[in-house]
Design an enzyme around this catalytic site. Sequence first.
Site, PDB file in Angstrom:
ATOM      1  N   GLU A  55       0.829  -1.201   0.000  1.00  0.00           N
ATOM      2  CA  GLU A  55       0.000   0.000   0.000  1.00  0.00           C
ATOM      3  C   GLU A  55       0.866   1.255   0.000  1.00  0.00           C
ATOM      4  OE1 GLU A  55      -2.143  -3.199   2.506  1.00  0.00           O
ATOM      5  OE2 GLU A  55      -0.089  -2.581   2.024  1.00  0.00           O
ATOM      6  N   CYS A  78      -2.567  -4.119   7.005  1.00  0.00           N
ATOM      7  CA  CYS A  78      -2.207  -4.313   8.412  1.00  0.00           C
ATOM      8  C   CYS A  78      -2.714  -3.148   9.248  1.00  0.00           C
ATOM      9  CB  CYS A  78      -0.701  -4.480   8.567  1.00  0.00           C
ATOM     10  SG  CYS A  78       0.257  -2.996   8.151  1.00  0.00           S
ATOM     11  N   CYS A  87      -0.755   0.153   7.738  1.00  0.00           N
ATOM     12  CA  CYS A  87      -1.199   0.642   6.429  1.00  0.00           C
ATOM     13  C   CYS A  87      -2.591   1.262   6.512  1.00  0.00           C
ATOM     14  CB  CYS A  87      -1.182  -0.497   5.411  1.00  0.00           C
ATOM     15  SG  CYS A  87       0.492  -1.043   4.982  1.00  0.00           S
ATOM     16  N   SER A 171      21.326 -42.663  -5.956  1.00  0.00           N
ATOM     17  CA  SER A 171      20.285 -41.849  -6.589  1.00  0.00           C
ATOM     18  C   SER A 171      20.837 -40.650  -7.336  1.00  0.00           C
ATOM     19  CB  SER A 171      19.301 -41.346  -5.521  1.00  0.00           C
ATOM     20  OG  SER A 171      19.959 -40.512  -4.580  1.00  0.00           O
ATOM     21  N   LEU A 207      22.344 -29.802   1.437  1.00  0.00           N
ATOM     22  CA  LEU A 207      21.004 -29.289   1.735  1.00  0.00           C
ATOM     23  C   LEU A 207      20.931 -27.775   1.854  1.00  0.00           C
ATOM     24  CD1 LEU A 207      19.598 -31.896   4.296  1.00  0.00           C
ATOM     25  CD2 LEU A 207      19.335 -31.852   1.819  1.00  0.00           C
ATOM     26  N   SER A 225      16.994 -41.125  14.528  1.00  0.00           N
ATOM     27  CA  SER A 225      16.571 -41.666  15.820  1.00  0.00           C
ATOM     28  C   SER A 225      17.734 -42.152  16.685  1.00  0.00           C
ATOM     29  CB  SER A 225      15.571 -42.801  15.612  1.00  0.00           C
ATOM     30  OG  SER A 225      16.165 -43.878  14.911  1.00  0.00           O
ATOM     31  N   SER A 299      12.947 -42.515   1.153  1.00  0.00           N
ATOM     32  CA  SER A 299      11.699 -43.247   1.023  1.00  0.00           C
ATOM     33  C   SER A 299      10.959 -43.387   2.351  1.00  0.00           C
ATOM     34  CB  SER A 299      11.964 -44.635   0.432  1.00  0.00           C
ATOM     35  OG  SER A 299      10.762 -45.339   0.251  1.00  0.00           O
TER      36      SER A 299
END
Length: 373
Positions: A55, A78, A87, A171, A207, A225, A299
């Site tokens: 805005e 907002c 805004c 993979s 990653l 785990s 998987s």
Amino acid sequence: MSASTDERFMALACRLAQRARGKTRPNPMVGAVLVRQGEVIGVGYHRQYGGPHAEVAAVRNAEQDPAGATLYVNLEPCCHHGNTPPCVDLILEKRIARVVIGTVDPNPRVNGKSIRTLRERGVSVTCGVLEAQCRALNEVFFRYMETGKPFVTLKAALSLDGKIACGTGVSQWISCEASRRKVHRLRSRVDAVVVGVGTVLQDNPRLNVRGVRGAVQPLRVVMDSRLRTPMGANVLAGEGNTLIATTGRAPPRKVAILGERGVEVEVFPADGQGRVPLGPVLNLLGKRGVQHLLVEGGSKLFTTAIQEGAVDRFLLFVAPLLLGGTRAPGLFGGRGVERPDLGASLQVIRTARSGRDLLIEARAVRVPWATEV
């Protein structure tokens, strides 16, 4: 103005908002259009987190005084102080006569308050124009605000026969280079990336985001785990913070060593199969402000996420390869279903070429066995 006119200018606000995709988080994408007598007099969009809201940008870019004009915005303005002033105050100050809103802001700090304030001050407000499109534009933000949990995208590269790796576990690489570049852009637009420890042991991924200018590195999360992640794993080094989610089976000494190296380790009660439970991890990430989580493998984690109904969006890079092998892992393992009609039903949203690959974007329509996470 007519409904068709309102929709036309709201569609423009949505297109403007999308220009900042990946740059505004944790804020939503917002575009704004100022119109007088059917003519656009100013446009703007929220370019990046901490910067002026849409805005404000539209008013600054206006070719003439916005008093008496109509403001189109895809999300409710907002009404609270954050990095920038409300805004709503600007709208009132500039004496804008009408505000057309795509959808109410689900943020509890707003959530209809701005609409009530504007109406009480004599501003005409129309809400719900192209609402479905406006919600879809900020689906990550809506999911997070309404549930407190991240929006979950599952990304996988698989062969035409549904394999995500060879029977040997290898993979790299099923997908082509163009697809891998897209994955880095995708990582630059999420808050966290999660993999299972099997992927760390087999592929040793980093990653993080590479090749995307100005990218903010996502949090790297490993579901492990027994805390088998090697101390020399790539996911523990380089750019980006790392969180390992583990259970009481983790060696305390290794937990301490990782902590000394700046790697965060969170211990969760194991589920019935001795694994790190996905639901509590999602809850933790949500509390830490993670709005968008990317599940990248392997998987077992894919299977858990699908079984528990945690996946909001699938992004599947299908390569023109046949890998074969009864031991080769597929996207979705486990026991499977007894009949096709009992399977998870997906809706394909779009398909596109990605180099030699086919990119399929889909959403889960029905997951009969899903449990709440």
